[in-house]
Design a protein around this motif. Structure first.
Motif, PDB file in Angstrom:
ATOM      1  N   THR A 122       5.870  41.212  32.056  1.00  0.00           N
ATOM      2  CA  THR A 122       5.318  40.111  32.843  1.00  0.00           C
ATOM      3  C   THR A 122       5.567  38.748  32.225  1.00  0.00           C
ATOM      4  O   THR A 122       5.282  37.731  32.846  1.00  0.00           O
ATOM      5  CB  THR A 122       3.792  40.304  32.993  1.00  0.00           C
ATOM      6  N   MET A 123       6.099  38.702  30.995  1.00  0.00           N
ATOM      7  CA  MET A 123       6.281  37.428  30.308  1.00  0.00           C
ATOM      8  C   MET A 123       7.750  37.124  30.035  1.00  0.00           C
ATOM      9  O   MET A 123       8.064  36.282  29.198  1.00  0.00           O
ATOM     10  CB  MET A 123       5.491  37.431  28.982  1.00  0.00           C
ATOM     11  N   LYS A 124       8.668  37.787  30.741  1.00  0.00           N
ATOM     12  CA  LYS A 124      10.092  37.572  30.481  1.00  0.00           C
ATOM     13  C   LYS A 124      10.531  36.146  30.813  1.00  0.00           C
ATOM     14  O   LYS A 124      11.378  35.578  30.137  1.00  0.00           O
ATOM     15  CB  LYS A 124      10.932  38.572  31.274  1.00  0.00           C
ATOM     16  N   SER A 125       9.983  35.562  31.889  1.00  0.00           N
ATOM     17  CA  SER A 125      10.364  34.194  32.227  1.00  0.00           C
ATOM     18  C   SER A 125       9.922  33.228  31.144  1.00  0.00           C
ATOM     19  O   SER A 125      10.618  32.272  30.821  1.00  0.00           O
ATOM     20  CB  SER A 125       9.759  33.792  33.581  1.00  0.00           C
ATOM     21  N   LEU A 126       8.754  33.494  30.561  1.00  0.00           N
ATOM     22  CA  LEU A 126       8.278  32.662  29.456  1.00  0.00           C
ATOM     23  C   LEU A 126       9.187  32.828  28.251  1.00  0.00           C
ATOM     24  O   LEU A 126       9.463  31.858  27.527  1.00  0.00           O
ATOM     25  CB  LEU A 126       6.841  33.043  29.097  1.00  0.00           C
ATOM     26  N   ALA A 127       9.685  34.042  28.024  1.00  0.00           N
ATOM     27  CA  ALA A 127      10.558  34.295  26.883  1.00  0.00           C
ATOM     28  C   ALA A 127      11.808  33.429  26.951  1.00  0.00           C
ATOM     29  O   ALA A 127      12.226  32.825  25.953  1.00  0.00           O
ATOM     30  CB  ALA A 127      10.941  35.782  26.837  1.00  0.00           C
ATOM     31  N   ILE A 128      12.433  33.332  28.132  1.00  0.00           N
ATOM     32  CA  ILE A 128      13.621  32.501  28.290  1.00  0.00           C
ATOM     33  C   ILE A 128      13.267  31.033  28.149  1.00  0.00           C
ATOM     34  O   ILE A 128      13.986  30.244  27.529  1.00  0.00           O
ATOM     35  CB  ILE A 128      14.281  32.768  29.657  1.00  0.00           C
ATOM     36  N   SER A 129      12.120  30.634  28.700  1.00  0.00           N
ATOM     37  CA  SER A 129      11.720  29.226  28.663  1.00  0.00           C
ATOM     38  C   SER A 129      11.450  28.746  27.237  1.00  0.00           C
ATOM     39  O   SER A 129      11.627  27.566  26.932  1.00  0.00           O
ATOM     40  CB  SER A 129      10.467  29.011  29.524  1.00  0.00           C
ATOM     41  N   LEU A 130      11.012  29.664  26.363  1.00  0.00           N
ATOM     42  CA  LEU A 130      10.708  29.262  24.994  1.00  0.00           C
ATOM     43  C   LEU A 130      11.926  28.680  24.282  1.00  0.00           C
ATOM     44  O   LEU A 130      11.790  27.782  23.445  1.00  0.00           O
ATOM     45  CB  LEU A 130      10.170  30.457  24.196  1.00  0.00           C
ATOM     46  N   VAL A 131      13.118  29.190  24.586  1.00  0.00           N
ATOM     47  CA  VAL A 131      14.332  28.672  23.957  1.00  0.00           C
ATOM     48  C   VAL A 131      14.537  27.211  24.347  1.00  0.00           C
ATOM     49  O   VAL A 131      14.879  26.365  23.518  1.00  0.00           O
ATOM     50  CB  VAL A 131      15.551  29.513  24.340  1.00  0.00           C
ATOM     51  N   PHE A 132      14.304  26.899  25.625  1.00  0.00           N
ATOM     52  CA  PHE A 132      14.443  25.513  26.075  1.00  0.00           C
ATOM     53  C   PHE A 132      13.385  24.618  25.434  1.00  0.00           C
ATOM     54  O   PHE A 132      13.659  23.467  25.083  1.00  0.00           O
ATOM     55  CB  PHE A 132      14.332  25.444  27.603  1.00  0.00           C
ATOM     56  N   VAL A 133      12.167  25.140  25.285  1.00  0.00           N
ATOM     57  CA  VAL A 133      11.109  24.354  24.660  1.00  0.00           C
ATOM     58  C   VAL A 133      11.448  24.067  23.195  1.00  0.00           C
ATOM     59  O   VAL A 133      11.146  22.995  22.673  1.00  0.00           O
ATOM     60  CB  VAL A 133       9.752  25.079  24.778  1.00  0.00           C
ATOM     61  N   THR A 134      12.084  25.034  22.525  1.00  0.00           N
ATOM     62  CA  THR A 134      12.549  24.801  21.159  1.00  0.00           C
ATOM     63  C   THR A 134      13.524  23.633  21.120  1.00  0.00           C
ATOM     64  O   THR A 134      13.419  22.745  20.259  1.00  0.00           O
ATOM     65  CB  THR A 134      13.244  26.054  20.596  1.00  0.00           C
ATOM     66  N   GLY A 135      14.470  23.621  22.060  1.00  0.00           N
ATOM     67  CA  GLY A 135      15.407  22.504  22.140  1.00  0.00           C
ATOM     68  C   GLY A 135      14.705  21.202  22.412  1.00  0.00           C
ATOM     69  O   GLY A 135      15.078  20.152  21.862  1.00  0.00           O
TER      70      GLY A 135
END
Length: 627
Positions: A528-541
């Motif tokens: 249920t948190m896969k979309s958040l997982a991808i978004s975290l990379v962008f937030v790191t940037g």
């Protein structure tokens, strides 16, 4: 992937998450206990049967829809990357900004753009769905590109042309407030477009395949391959052909072409409307995380049962929808959060549902919050690593502009195209690593990936430090050459290919760190948190962009001493950009030490579920270890 005993016990219906629907379950059996465990199992399998009936009538678009989705994605990325890959050169040569001002504009805008996918994912998942999010965002991106094309095309919307003599005397006229405002408007619209397209494009493509069939699962694998192949091709084309047109032919044509690509992207996307599978939004994980934190705070004075996991006390309904694939058991990790799932009077209705989502959370919600909280320390280590990555688009370009870029008497390498060296490094290294190095290491470590994802992230941090050291050495050599051979344009008689070592090392850093992060988040977060997982990379940037802005401004304002200019002064030959690179390398060393501490303390998800493995960097307990 090796099949573990735990995996064998899971229901074979791995297609549950693809239905994207929560089938209603009417039951008052809201807590697990030995007495009602069989009833819960019967309810669960009843829900599965209902979902099976629903999915058998579903006809995914499959490969019929791929020309439109992959085509849309390809031309959209070609448009945005082609427009912005050379943006630092555009700001310095056409808007006459100094390198610090240009770097700040790019870093601030990139930071906002990298954070926007979080909001885009929330809006898509909770309200309007992926198709509408991509459609709206595509038009916003097109408007942004049109604004930037107008900026470069209409003389009144950009500063007057600067002669070589004016440039050498630092007398070029900068942008007016209205000209700068038009530039910001275009970038703002591009941010809206980026925020909706990035988090939805890949999942929307996966929605088209039915994972209940072998054909659908093969299609998903092939889609991933084609997605990244086209992405790599787009980067290479944008970093070579488009940038060459901008530098050597015309900035107007160089901006108009990406805008045209975006128009073609939108047309392709809407042509496939009758073929697509549309998944309705079923709520965002961000709401559940917020509820978990709020309810845990409200119930902070509630006493936790002595055994920590007493049956019949916690709200733990049968899983439905995507959560059925990754049902999480209650753990004693971060026990204070468990209070949010303790049932008090009035928390549960007669039918077993929650009376108020802001006064009671399920065990599943609480464990999802724990996943995020546990990952945050590891995630934070990526910001300084990404800080090194962000210099490729700013000061590395400034270096290239003051080096010999002549490849032949008739061809000069565009400064913005040098990032292709990192792309080529990644493209050559990943197949070699995956096909030769990993199988060799696997025989030694008995780990499916050769090394753990945390180890891969750490190796990436190490390479980013080496890259900054190499960048500092190269900059000192370039500066010494420029000062020893003064010329009116300040260009050092040294080949721009001396920048290749730092770019190659940065390519290794990206191949290890970024891909390692993506895989780490993907494995550690539940379904249920896969979309958040991808978004975290962008937030790191995003965090790296803001940190870069802060570091650049601190260095710019504090390093001018004894009548000497600051390290990042407008004239790069008078500054000391090499010292700036060494500062980032030192920050990387401190970050690596921090990462080693948090990674050794981190417990993989399965270790937290089992509860008897010890944390450590050398063992990855994700079910990928070959027995």
């Amino acid at each position: 992937m090796a099949e573990t005993e735990e995996t064998k016990k899971q229901p074979s219906s791995s297609w549950i998450c693809l239905s994207a629907k929560c089938f209603p379950i009417t039951t008052s059996s809201y807590s697990k206990s030995p007495e009602n465990s069989s009833d819960e199992e019967e309810i669960f399998h009843s829900a599965v049967d209902n979902m099976s009936k629903e999915t058998t009538t579903r006809k995914p678009g499959g490969w019929k829809s791929m020309p439109y989705i992959i085509g849309n994605e390809t031309f959209e990325r070609l448009a945005t990357v082609g427009l912005l890959a050379n943006f630092n050169v555009f700001l310095m040569t056409q808007f006459h900004m100094d390198q610090v001002y240009a770097a700040n504009v790019i870093n601030i805008w990139s930071g906002v753009s990298n954070f926007a996918p979080i909001l885009g994912a929330f809006i898509s998942d909770a309200y309007i769905g992926r198709f509408r999010t991509i459609a709206f965002s595509s038009f916003a991106a097109l408007l942004g590109m049109a604004c930037l094309t107008l900026v470069v095309s209409i003389p009144e919307l950009h500063p007057p042309k600067c002669t070589d003599e004016q440039a050498n005397l630092n007398q070029c006229v900068g942008p007016t407030s209205s000209q700068f405002g038009m530039l910001i408007l275009g970038l703002g619209l591009l941010t809206v477009g980026t925020g909706g397209i990035r988090p939805c494009s890949l999942p929307f493509g996966l929605d088209q395949f039915d994972s209940t069939t072998d054909k659908g699962r093969r299609g998903i694998t092939s889609f991933f391959n084609w997605y990244y192949v086209t992405f790599t091709m787009v980067l290479i084309i944008a970093l070579t052909v488009v940038i060459y047109i901008q530098d050597s032919v015309s900035w107007i044509l160089g901006f108009a072409l990406p805008t045209g690509f975006m128009v073609f992207s939108i047309v392709l996307f809407f042509i496939g409307m009758r073929i697509y599978v549309y998944i309705k939004p079923e709520g965002s994980v961000f709401s559940g995380i917020a509820q978990g934190l709020v309810v845990a705070y409200k119930k902070r004075k509630v006493k936790i049962p002595e055994d920590g996991v007493s049956h019949g006390v916690y709200y733990d309904p049968p899983p439905v929808g995507a959560s059925a694939l990754s049902k999480l058991a209650l753990t004693n990790d971060l026990r204070f959060l468990n209070k949010a799932a303790i049932i008090l009077d009035g928390d549960v209705k007669a039918d077993g549902s929650k009376a108020n989502p802001w006064t009671l959370c399920s065990v599943q919600q609480i464990e999802e919050v724990k996943c995020l909280v546990n990952i945050i320390p590891v995630w934070a280590s990526g910001i300084i690593c990404f800080l090194a990555f962000s210099q490729q688009g700013t000061f590395t370009v400034s270096q290239a502009l003051k080096m010999d870029r002549q490849l032949s008497p008739d061809f000069q390498i565009p400064a913005g195209s040098l990032a292709v060296v990192s792309m080529i490094t990644i493209g050559l290294w990943i197949p070699l690593y995956d096909r030769i190095i990993v199988p060799f290491i696997r025989r030694i470590t008995k780990i499916e990936g050769g090394i753990t994802n945390l180890q891969r992230i750490g190796i990436g941090i190490f390479f980013s430090i080496l890259s900054m050291v190499a960048a500092g050495i190269c900059e000192k050599m370039r500066r010494d050459s420029a000062l020893a051979h003064p010329s009116p344009d300040g260009i050092a008689p040294i080949s721009v290919m001396w920048l290749a070592p730092q770019l190659i090392l940065m390519g290794f850093a990206e191949a290890f760190n970024i891909i390692g992060q993506i895989e780490f988040y993907y494995k550690e977060f539940p379904e249920t948190m896969k979309s958040l997982a991808i978004s975290l990379v962008f937030v790191t940037g995003s965090g790296a962009n803001y940190l870069s802005t802060l570091v650049v401004n601190i260095v710019h304002s504090t390093t001018a001493k004894n009548g000497k200019p600051d390290w990042l002064t407008k004239d790069i030959n008078a500054g000391r950009v090499d010292y700036f690179y060494y500062v980032i390398a030192l920050m990387g060393v401190l970050n690596l030490a921090y990462f080693l501490v948090v990674s050794r303390r981190y417990r993989y998800k399965r270790a937290r579920m089992v509860g008897d493995e010890k944390p450590g960097l050398d063992v990855e307990l994700t079910g990928d270890v070959k027995q």
